[in-house]
Design an enzyme around this catalytic site. Structure first.
Site, PDB file in Angstrom:
ATOM      1  N   ARG A  76       0.854  -1.196   0.000  1.00  0.00           N
ATOM      2  CA  ARG A  76       0.000   0.000   0.000  1.00  0.00           C
ATOM      3  C   ARG A  76       0.886   1.240   0.000  1.00  0.00           C
ATOM      4  O   ARG A  76       1.956   1.258   0.636  1.00  0.00           O
ATOM      5  CB  ARG A  76      -0.891   0.013   1.246  1.00  0.00           C
ATOM      6  N   GLY A  89       2.780 -24.231   5.908  1.00  0.00           N
ATOM      7  CA  GLY A  89       3.833 -25.117   6.419  1.00  0.00           C
ATOM      8  C   GLY A  89       4.916 -24.319   7.123  1.00  0.00           C
ATOM      9  O   GLY A  89       4.844 -23.092   7.201  1.00  0.00           O
ATOM     10  N   LYS A 117      -2.392 -24.004  14.261  1.00  0.00           N
ATOM     11  CA  LYS A 117      -1.057 -24.144  14.873  1.00  0.00           C
ATOM     12  C   LYS A 117      -0.640 -22.834  15.543  1.00  0.00           C
ATOM     13  O   LYS A 117       0.156 -22.822  16.489  1.00  0.00           O
ATOM     14  CB  LYS A 117      -0.023 -24.655  13.857  1.00  0.00           C
ATOM     15  N   ASP A 126       4.605 -27.744  11.554  1.00  0.00           N
ATOM     16  CA  ASP A 126       4.879 -26.315  11.816  1.00  0.00           C
ATOM     17  C   ASP A 126       5.058 -26.040  13.309  1.00  0.00           C
ATOM     18  O   ASP A 126       5.224 -24.890  13.719  1.00  0.00           O
ATOM     19  CB  ASP A 126       3.708 -25.478  11.257  1.00  0.00           C
ATOM     20  N   SER A 142       8.986 -17.027  16.387  1.00  0.00           N
ATOM     21  CA  SER A 142       7.523 -17.095  16.232  1.00  0.00           C
ATOM     22  C   SER A 142       6.804 -15.934  16.927  1.00  0.00           C
ATOM     23  O   SER A 142       6.925 -15.737  18.142  1.00  0.00           O
ATOM     24  CB  SER A 142       6.988 -18.408  16.807  1.00  0.00           C
ATOM     25  N   GLU A 192      -1.510 -14.137  14.449  1.00  0.00           N
ATOM     26  CA  GLU A 192      -2.790 -14.531  13.836  1.00  0.00           C
ATOM     27  C   GLU A 192      -3.653 -15.405  14.750  1.00  0.00           C
ATOM     28  O   GLU A 192      -4.873 -15.437  14.628  1.00  0.00           O
ATOM     29  CB  GLU A 192      -2.535 -15.286  12.522  1.00  0.00           C
TER      30      GLU A 192
HETATM   31  N1  LIG Z   1       5.674 -20.124   7.022  1.00  0.00           N
HETATM   32  C1  LIG Z   1       4.633 -19.411   6.645  1.00  0.00           C
HETATM   33  O1  LIG Z   1       3.807 -19.869   5.827  1.00  0.00           O
HETATM   34  C2  LIG Z   1       4.430 -18.055   7.228  1.00  0.00           C
HETATM   35  C3  LIG Z   1       3.190 -17.473   7.094  1.00  0.00           C
HETATM   36  N2  LIG Z   1       2.944 -16.255   7.632  1.00  0.00           N
HETATM   37  C4  LIG Z   1       1.590 -15.718   7.456  1.00  0.00           C
HETATM   38  O2  LIG Z   1       1.644 -14.604   6.575  1.00  0.00           O
HETATM   39  C5  LIG Z   1       0.619 -13.661   6.904  1.00  0.00           C
HETATM   40  C6  LIG Z   1       1.251 -12.277   7.044  1.00  0.00           C
HETATM   41  O3  LIG Z   1       2.098 -12.314   8.173  1.00  0.00           O
HETATM   42  P1  LIG Z   1       3.322 -11.313   8.351  1.00  0.00           P
HETATM   43  O4  LIG Z   1       3.947 -11.031   7.042  1.00  0.00           O
HETATM   44  O5  LIG Z   1       4.136 -11.797   9.476  1.00  0.00           O
HETATM   45  O6  LIG Z   1       2.518 -10.003   8.834  1.00  0.00           O
HETATM   46  P2  LIG Z   1       2.976  -8.503   8.714  1.00  0.00           P
HETATM   47  O7  LIG Z   1       2.216  -7.772   9.753  1.00  0.00           O
HETATM   48  O8  LIG Z   1       4.450  -8.382   8.698  1.00  0.00           O
HETATM   49  O9  LIG Z   1       2.444  -8.070   7.284  1.00  0.00           O
HETATM   50  C7  LIG Z   1       1.091  -7.976   7.033  1.00  0.00           C
HETATM   51  C8  LIG Z   1       0.929  -7.227   5.734  1.00  0.00           C
HETATM   52  O10 LIG Z   1      -0.468  -7.162   5.457  1.00  0.00           O
HETATM   53  C9  LIG Z   1      -0.738  -5.885   4.925  1.00  0.00           C
HETATM   54  N3  LIG Z   1      -2.141  -5.562   5.095  1.00  0.00           N
HETATM   55  C10 LIG Z   1      -2.859  -5.555   6.243  1.00  0.00           C
HETATM   56  N4  LIG Z   1      -4.125  -5.204   5.984  1.00  0.00           N
HETATM   57  C11 LIG Z   1      -4.208  -4.988   4.662  1.00  0.00           C
HETATM   58  C12 LIG Z   1      -5.259  -4.594   3.797  1.00  0.00           C
HETATM   59  N5  LIG Z   1      -6.495  -4.352   4.241  1.00  0.00           N
HETATM   60  N6  LIG Z   1      -4.994  -4.464   2.493  1.00  0.00           N
HETATM   61  C13 LIG Z   1      -3.762  -4.687   2.026  1.00  0.00           C
HETATM   62  N7  LIG Z   1      -2.719  -5.060   2.777  1.00  0.00           N
HETATM   63  C14 LIG Z   1      -2.946  -5.208   4.086  1.00  0.00           C
HETATM   64  C15 LIG Z   1       0.135  -4.972   5.759  1.00  0.00           C
HETATM   65  O11 LIG Z   1       0.212  -3.761   5.091  1.00  0.00           O
HETATM   66  P3  LIG Z   1       1.095  -2.529   5.585  1.00  0.00           P
HETATM   67  O12 LIG Z   1       2.482  -2.845   5.074  1.00  0.00           O
HETATM   68  O13 LIG Z   1       0.446  -1.390   4.917  1.00  0.00           O
HETATM   69  O14 LIG Z   1       1.035  -2.513   7.085  1.00  0.00           O
HETATM   70  C16 LIG Z   1       1.423  -5.770   5.802  1.00  0.00           C
HETATM   71  O15 LIG Z   1       2.238  -5.505   4.683  1.00  0.00           O
HETATM   72  C17 LIG Z   1      -0.012 -14.172   8.206  1.00  0.00           C
HETATM   73  O16 LIG Z   1      -1.233 -14.821   7.911  1.00  0.00           O
HETATM   74  C18 LIG Z   1       0.997 -15.162   8.750  1.00  0.00           C
HETATM   75  O17 LIG Z   1       0.395 -16.209   9.510  1.00  0.00           O
HETATM   76  C19 LIG Z   1       3.893 -15.552   8.258  1.00  0.00           C
HETATM   77  C20 LIG Z   1       5.165 -16.075   8.397  1.00  0.00           C
HETATM   78  C21 LIG Z   1       5.526 -17.380   7.915  1.00  0.00           C
HETATM   79  O1  LIG Z   2       3.925 -19.584  10.319  1.00  0.00           O
HETATM   80  C1  LIG Z   2       5.019 -19.346  10.767  1.00  0.00           C
HETATM   81  C2  LIG Z   2       6.126 -20.292  10.747  1.00  0.00           C
HETATM   82  O2  LIG Z   2       5.872 -21.379   9.929  1.00  0.00           O
HETATM   83  C3  LIG Z   2       5.242 -18.070  11.445  1.00  0.00           C
HETATM   84  O3  LIG Z   2       4.738 -18.170  12.713  1.00  0.00           O
HETATM   85  P1  LIG Z   2       4.499 -16.853  13.562  1.00  0.00           P
HETATM   86  O4  LIG Z   2       3.452 -16.059  12.815  1.00  0.00           O
HETATM   87  O5  LIG Z   2       4.054 -17.352  14.883  1.00  0.00           O
HETATM   88  O6  LIG Z   2       5.822 -16.138  13.608  1.00  0.00           O
END
Ligand SMILES: NC(=O)C1=CN([C@@H]2O[C@H](COP(=O)(O)OP(=O)(O)OC[C@H]3O[C@@H](n4cnc5c(N)ncnc54)[C@H](OP(=O)(O)O)[C@@H]3O)[C@@H](O)[C@H]2O)C=CC1
Ligand SMILES: O=C(CO)COP(=O)(O)O
EC number: 1.1.1.94
Length: 320
Positions: free
Chosen positions: A31, A132, A187, A239, A249, A269
């Protein structure tokens, strides 16, 4: 292939870095007023990694969507419905492949994220999830991991895996979208529970948490139409190390901070997901004692130590 990643937080930025590393042309969208986006634009790095020169940053959603064949979304799970609504109004999303890289359930409805996205965007797209174990801090040190991609169409799953598999991430084909999505979301709740155990100096209970956490979630998955075995795969049990034990985490850190009376300011989350689980447990008449305890501690101000200890006072029962 052209790939766009929507969302430039911790995970979205890693996903863009990874897609570029495995040979794709990548746009990372954020954004316009996002601190994350502005920081990346100014310095081409964040707290975790540096972006390569050939990775494009854009704040135009229209451009990012029209550019790509595969569109990866990684934003906060509770924001997905409104974001999908925004995407729906763009031209040319039909026929594209969307991959949700997020872990959560909609707090107000208990719906899985693919359901939420499908309801808003319609059926005329290909949709998959990528979940994962994996932390950006480990991947950038070239420590590999295994992850899972799932969808309702095995040909789509196979095509995505073919484009993204590498020696850094070994993918498996998911066979149960319900189980993969529920597993990934829940998880995080177990991660919060683990953080609370850390904060209460009950670390030695994490083995039991793994055994009983998988058991209660597998019951829910089965009741909701998924395969209970999926919970013992990469999206959930696989995970646990990255969530229940990892210093990285966010969910674990949230749980620890909570019982220590501190505020954890980053996205965890599991907090919203545990609300959804409370309702699902009633709707499907499935006992979720650990999830329920976490709900009561976070949302009903119950004492964490007493509430977790109360789990031990329930009637004795068979293990399986
Ligand atoms: N191993 C895996 O699969 C992992 C999965 N995840 C998952 O990834 C997802 C994101 O986590 P993470 O990156 O840590 O979170 P962050 O808080 O770092 O990033 C979230 C992002 O979402 C954006 N955002 C929030 N609301 C909106 C909206 N309405 N429209 C557009 N963009 C929006 C934020 O925008 P802005 O930059 O403007 O604040 C930000 O860039 C989570 O569901 C998490 O569980 C995370 C880590 C590892
Ligand atoms: O999904 C994740 C690792 O696989 C990231 O976990 P957290 O969002 O708890 O940091």
């Amino acid at each position: 292939m052209n790939i766009s990643v929507l969302g430039c937080g911790r995970w979205g930025t890693f996903l863009a870095w990874y897609a570029n590393k495995v040979g794709h042309n990548v746009i990372l969208w954020g954004r316009e007023n996002s601190k994350n986006y502005i920081g990346l634009k100014e310095t081409r790095k964040n707290d975790y990694l540096s972006l390569p020169e050939d990775l494009e940053l854009s704040n135009s959603l229209e451009k990012s969507v029209s550019f790509a064949e595969i569109i990866i979304i990684s934003i906060s799970a509770q924001e997905l419905r409104s974001f999908a609504n925004q995407l729906k109004s763009l031209n040319g999303i039909q026929g594209k492949t969307f991959i949700l890289c997020m872990k959560g359930l909609e707090a107000t409805s208990g719906k899985r994220l693919s359901q939420v996205f499908g309801e808003e965007v319609g059926k005329n797209i290909n949709l998959a999830v990528w979940v994962g174990p994996g932390h950006v801090q480990d991947f950038v040190k070239h420590i590999p991991n295994c992850m899972v991609i799932g969808s309702e169409n095995i040909e789509i799953t196979k095509k995505i895996v073919q484009e993204l598999n590498s020696d850094l991430i070994r993918f498996y084909y998911g066979q149960d979208l319900i189980g993969n999505e529920l597993g990934a979301a829940t998880k995080n709740v177990m991660g919060i529970a683990a953080g609370m155990l850390d904060g209460l100096n009950y670390r030695s209970l994490k083995g039991s948490l793994m055994a009983r956490g998988t058991r209660e979630i597998s019951r829910l998955v089965r009741a909701m139409g998924g395969n209970d075995i999926t919970i013992y795969g990469l999206s959930h049990l696989g995970d646990y190390e990255a969530t229940l034990f990892s210093v990285h985490s966010h969910n674990r850190k949230f749980g620890q901070a909570f019982v220590e009376g501190e505020r954890f300011g980053k996205l965890a989350e599991g907090v919203a997901t545990v609300k959804a689980l409370r309702d699902l447990s009633i709707q499907y008449d499935i006992e979720l004692p650990i999830c329920n305890a976490i709900y009561e501690i976070i949302f009903e101000n119950k004492n964490a130590k007493e509430t977790l200890e109360d789990l031990f006072l329930r009637p004795v029962k068979f293990e399986f």
